[in-house]
Scaffold this motif. Structure first.
Motif: not given
Length: 240
Positions: A55-60, A73-75, A154-155
């Motif tokens: 999903e082109n998300l910046d996961f951590w 972690y997901r935004p 950020d959360v």
């Protein structure tokens, strides 16, 4: 690349992680934080990998060097504005996202200092930078709130992954294996083996028995022989 406590997770920058469909991602930056606890005089470290993929998300992906937990972690977009510098440990509050309010407890607050950097990030991170954080725990999830500076707050919604979860998301276990129990078991096994061999080795000691006749003459008769361990210690008691 910077000098400091190095990452320990079984991940590599630029190397794809292929899990169960649709999970496919690639780590492109890793940062290691350290925080000194004055109460127990211990410096705690943890690492965070910024991962791009599904999903082109910046996961951590966080790996805690102390608890050995792996957390994905997901935004998360929430209604409330949470500032970790204004939260207190043990505090309860409601956090709202997707039209539902969740009760969470502030489990931990602190400030981590960036001690190691490698790769690229969507944030402007600097070695030695202080990052305020708070961990809020709810039922089956954790929220991470990070404040990089006055502009970036950020959360993230996190879930702790067990070994099966790590393999499902990344195609492998990313937490390093804990070799300490294996080493301790091997040492104990070797120790017991040596002890067994030592206890099985015995020697025979003989003491001549002497008697004194009515005339005062001393003569030697037979001998009294006993067997003892080569490494025998106490525990023999008092002879009569």
């Amino acid at each position: 690349m910077s000098v400091g406590p190095r990452p320990r997770a079984r991940m590599a920058l630029g190397k794809h992680l292929v899990g169960d469909p649709p999970w496919r991602s690639i780590p492109h930056g890793v940062v290691v934080y350290e925080e000194y606890d004055s109460e127990d005089r211990t410096t705690y470290t943890w690492e965070e990998w910024e991962v791009l993929g599904y999903e082109n998300l910046d996961f951590w992906v966080e790996y805690d060097h102390y608890t050995r937990n792996v957390t994905l972690y997901r935004p998360l977009e929430i209604v409330e504005r949470l500032d970790p510098t204004h939260l207190q440990q043990g505090q309860w509050l409601g956090v709202t996202w997707r039209g539902q309010t969740h009760q969470v407890r502030v489990d931990e607050v602190g400030v981590g200092r960036i001690a190691y950097l490698e790769g690229g990030f969507t944030y402007d991170l600097q070695l030695g930078q202080d990052v305020a954080y708070a961990e809020l725990r709810g039922h089956g999830f954790v929220l991470s709130v990070e404040k990089f500076d006055e502009r970036v707050l950020d959360v993230y919604h996190g879930v702790v992954l067990d070994t099966a979860g790590q393999k499902a998301h990344f195609g492998r276990r990313v937490a390093p294996r804990n070799l300490r129990p294996l080493v301790v078991g091997l040492v104990m096994a070797l120790g017991l083996g040596v002890l067994g061999v030592a206890c099985s080795r015995t020697v025979e000691e003989c003491t001549p028995r002497t008697v004194q006749t009515e005339t005062g003459a001393v003569t030697t008769t037979d001998q009294v022989c006993v067997r003892r361990s080569v490494f025998g210690g106490g525990g023999g008691g008092l002879g009569k």
